[in-house]
Design an enzyme around this catalytic site. Structure first.
Site, PDB file in Angstrom:
ATOM      1  N   TYR A 174       7.690   2.665   8.954  1.00 26.51           N
ATOM      2  CA  TYR A 174       7.041   1.667   8.090  1.00 26.51           C
ATOM      3  C   TYR A 174       5.715   1.166   8.682  1.00 26.51           C
ATOM      4  O   TYR A 174       4.680   1.203   8.011  1.00 26.51           O
ATOM      5  CB  TYR A 174       8.001   0.499   7.848  1.00 26.51           C
ATOM      6  CG  TYR A 174       7.452  -0.539   6.895  1.00 26.51           C
ATOM      7  CD1 TYR A 174       7.481  -0.327   5.510  1.00 26.51           C
ATOM      8  CD2 TYR A 174       6.900  -1.725   7.359  1.00 26.51           C
ATOM      9  CE1 TYR A 174       6.967  -1.271   4.631  1.00 26.51           C
ATOM     10  CE2 TYR A 174       6.385  -2.671   6.485  1.00 26.51           C
ATOM     11  CZ  TYR A 174       6.429  -2.439   5.130  1.00 26.51           C
ATOM     12  OH  TYR A 174       5.920  -3.381   4.264  1.00 26.51           O
ATOM     13  N   LYS A 218       1.736   1.768   7.269  1.00 27.45           N
ATOM     14  CA  LYS A 218       0.835   0.676   6.868  1.00 27.45           C
ATOM     15  C   LYS A 218      -0.425   0.657   7.753  1.00 27.45           C
ATOM     16  O   LYS A 218      -1.508   0.298   7.276  1.00 27.45           O
ATOM     17  CB  LYS A 218       1.569  -0.664   6.933  1.00 27.45           C
ATOM     18  CG  LYS A 218       2.737  -0.774   5.950  1.00 27.45           C
ATOM     19  CD  LYS A 218       2.264  -0.753   4.513  1.00 27.45           C
ATOM     20  CE  LYS A 218       3.386  -1.040   3.524  1.00 27.45           C
ATOM     21  NZ  LYS A 218       2.915  -1.092   2.134  1.00 27.45           N
TER      22      LYS A 218
HETATM   23  P1  NAP Z   1      10.164  -4.719  -3.736  1.00 22.87           P
HETATM   24  O1  NAP Z   1      10.553  -6.014  -4.330  1.00 22.87           O
HETATM   25  O2  NAP Z   1      11.193  -3.805  -3.209  1.00 22.87           O
HETATM   26  O3  NAP Z   1       9.272  -3.945  -4.820  1.00 22.87           O
HETATM   27  C1  NAP Z   1       8.854  -2.636  -4.597  1.00 22.87           C
HETATM   28  C2  NAP Z   1       8.227  -2.087  -5.872  1.00 22.87           C
HETATM   29  O4  NAP Z   1       7.753  -0.765  -5.608  1.00 22.87           O
HETATM   30  C3  NAP Z   1       9.187  -2.007  -7.028  1.00 22.87           C
HETATM   31  O5  NAP Z   1       8.516  -2.380  -8.210  1.00 22.87           O
HETATM   32  C4  NAP Z   1       9.561  -0.532  -7.088  1.00 22.87           C
HETATM   33  O6  NAP Z   1       9.842  -0.148  -8.417  1.00 22.87           O
HETATM   34  C5  NAP Z   1       8.280   0.111  -6.607  1.00 22.87           C
HETATM   35  N1  NAP Z   1       8.438   1.434  -6.023  1.00 22.87           N
HETATM   36  C6  NAP Z   1       9.212   1.823  -4.982  1.00 22.87           C
HETATM   37  N2  NAP Z   1       9.083   3.138  -4.760  1.00 22.87           N
HETATM   38  C7  NAP Z   1       8.197   3.590  -5.691  1.00 22.87           C
HETATM   39  C8  NAP Z   1       7.649   4.861  -5.981  1.00 22.87           C
HETATM   40  N3  NAP Z   1       7.990   5.949  -5.285  1.00 22.87           N
HETATM   41  N4  NAP Z   1       6.769   4.961  -7.014  1.00 22.87           N
HETATM   42  C9  NAP Z   1       6.425   3.886  -7.752  1.00 22.87           C
HETATM   43  N5  NAP Z   1       6.917   2.652  -7.514  1.00 22.87           N
HETATM   44  C10 NAP Z   1       7.788   2.519  -6.496  1.00 22.87           C
HETATM   45  O7  NAP Z   1       9.137  -4.932  -2.535  1.00 22.87           O
HETATM   46  P2  NAP Z   1       7.899  -5.917  -2.293  1.00 22.87           P
HETATM   47  O8  NAP Z   1       8.229  -6.754  -1.138  1.00 22.87           O
HETATM   48  O9  NAP Z   1       7.447  -6.533  -3.556  1.00 22.87           O
HETATM   49  O10 NAP Z   1       6.840  -4.853  -1.780  1.00 22.87           O
HETATM   50  C11 NAP Z   1       5.595  -4.600  -2.381  1.00 22.87           C
HETATM   51  C12 NAP Z   1       4.628  -4.100  -1.334  1.00 22.87           C
HETATM   52  O11 NAP Z   1       4.407  -5.141  -0.374  1.00 22.87           O
HETATM   53  C13 NAP Z   1       5.131  -2.903  -0.538  1.00 22.87           C
HETATM   54  O12 NAP Z   1       4.064  -2.010  -0.304  1.00 22.87           O
HETATM   55  C14 NAP Z   1       5.600  -3.519   0.774  1.00 22.87           C
HETATM   56  O13 NAP Z   1       5.556  -2.611   1.844  1.00 22.87           O
HETATM   57  C15 NAP Z   1       4.574  -4.622   0.936  1.00 22.87           C
HETATM   58  N6  NAP Z   1       4.971  -5.689   1.857  1.00 22.87           N
HETATM   59  C16 NAP Z   1       6.057  -6.471   1.597  1.00 22.87           C
HETATM   60  C17 NAP Z   1       6.402  -7.472   2.497  1.00 22.87           C
HETATM   61  C18 NAP Z   1       7.579  -8.375   2.287  1.00 22.87           C
HETATM   62  O14 NAP Z   1       7.943  -9.105   3.224  1.00 22.87           O
HETATM   63  N7  NAP Z   1       8.189  -8.387   1.120  1.00 22.87           N
HETATM   64  C19 NAP Z   1       5.631  -7.673   3.653  1.00 22.87           C
HETATM   65  C20 NAP Z   1       4.533  -6.856   3.881  1.00 22.87           C
HETATM   66  C21 NAP Z   1       4.209  -5.872   2.975  1.00 22.87           C
HETATM   67  P3  NAP Z   1      11.049   0.843  -8.855  1.00 22.87           P
HETATM   68  O15 NAP Z   1      12.327   0.129  -8.605  1.00 22.87           O
HETATM   69  O16 NAP Z   1      10.779   1.105 -10.295  1.00 22.87           O
HETATM   70  O17 NAP Z   1      10.904   2.064  -8.007  1.00 22.87           O
END
Ligand code: NAP
Length: 260
Positions: free
Chosen positions: A157, A161
């Site tokens: 991961y 990033k």
């Molecule tokens: P989340 O709630 O798990 O949402 C992830 C989203 O990505 C969902 O809409 C999912 O939709 C979609 N997705 C996953 N695999 C995919 C694929 N192969 N193609 C298209 N869509 C896909 O996670 P989140 O926390 O909102 O994460 C969003 C971004 O923020 C990510 O890049 C994550 O690494 C980053 N981030 C999150 C955090 C945190 O603490 N939450 C911190 C730093 C960075 P489906 O179910 O339809 O696949």
């Protein structure tokens, strides 16, 4: 309205951070293409929220790690809306907590496939349209994990990033002459479903409390905290900002020695 009549494509917008970004963009006057790969119903709910603002919105299904599906998705958006002003590469996955030396080929391939190649494929498909119009905003969702502080037991991961950060900088230079800004946001811990992977409710609660205690603002983030930064980067207010990785973590990086 800060995005009046802009067309925005947000990947992974069915829930979490992507959902908040898509709805915020709609509220600010944009038409939005809501990408998802599995969660169709949730993506449709996001579209319905945006339509309430009097804007156009569609769902577009594509696994971003599949180049052909990405190309088809972008063609659909162009056909439907005629242009793409803003691309948010938000779709991302993590893996169950694993020690680095115990990582597997499957983990590396899946995580790099979605987080890094997915971002790259979307940029490759969208940028030519932006170049033609000499206008565009590309926002890549990175992570605090990319710059060295995060909770442990993450194999692919963090590297996925970190690669996004340097891709952002190189691309900003390459696309700058076409008036295209490329930036990344590095969120700290944000309350979304991604954190549930491989963790029980109890472990999750413990993690939230622990991270909040080493964060200057003494709380973890909400998706809206990141959507607000994305809105600024998508708007013309940020027209002289490119090649940056903006950390939005409530002040955790400054407490590296206390980090977990
Ligand atoms: P989340 O709630 O798990 O949402 C992830 C989203 O990505 C969902 O809409 C999912 O939709 C979609 N997705 C996953 N695999 C995919 C694929 N192969 N193609 C298209 N869509 C896909 O996670 P989140 O926390 O909102 O994460 C969003 C971004 O923020 C990510 O890049 C994550 O690494 C980053 N981030 C999150 C955090 C945190 O603490 N939450 C911190 C730093 C960075 P489906 O179910 O339809 O696949």
């Amino acid at each position: 309205m800060r995005l009046k009549d802009k067309v925005c494509l947000v990947t992974g917008a069915s829930r979490g951070i992507g959902r908040a970004i898509a709805i915020t963009f709609g509220r600010e006057g944009a038409d939005v293409a809501v990408n998802y790969s599995r969660s169709r119903e949730k993506a449709e709910e996001v579209v319905n929220e945006i339509i309430k603002f009097g804007r156009k919105a569609i769902t577009v299904k594509a696994d971003v790690s599949n180049k052909e599906e990405v190309n088809e998705m972008v063609e659909t958006v162009i056909k439907e809306f005629g242009k793409i002003d803003v691309l948010v590469n938000n779709a991302g996955i993590t893996w169950k907590p694993t020690k680095i030396l115990e990582g597997t080929k499957e983990e590396w391939e899946k995580v790099l496939g979605v987080n890094l190649l997915g971002t790259y494929y979307c940029i490759q498909a969208v940028a030519p349209h932006m170049i033609k119009r000499r206008y565009g905003k590309i926002i890549n969702i990175s992570s605090l994990a990319s710059i060295g502080t995060t909770f442990g037991e993450q194999v692919a991961y963090g590297p996925s990033k970190a690669a996004i950060n340097i891709l952002t900088k190189r691309l900003a230079y390459e696309l700058g002459e076409y008036n295209i800004c490329v930036n990344a946001i590095a969120p700290g811990l944000i309350k979304t479903e991604i954190l549930s992977v491989g963790r029980s409710e109890e472990e999750l609660e413990k993690l939230f409390n622990k991270i909040a205690s080493v964060t200057a603002l003494r709380r973890i983030g909400e998706p809206q905290d990141i959507a607000n930064v994305a809105l600024f980067l998508a708007s013309d207010e940020s027209n002289f900002i490119t090649g940056q990785v903006i950390v939005a973590d409530g002040g955790r990086f400054n407490f590296l020695s206390h980090s977990v």
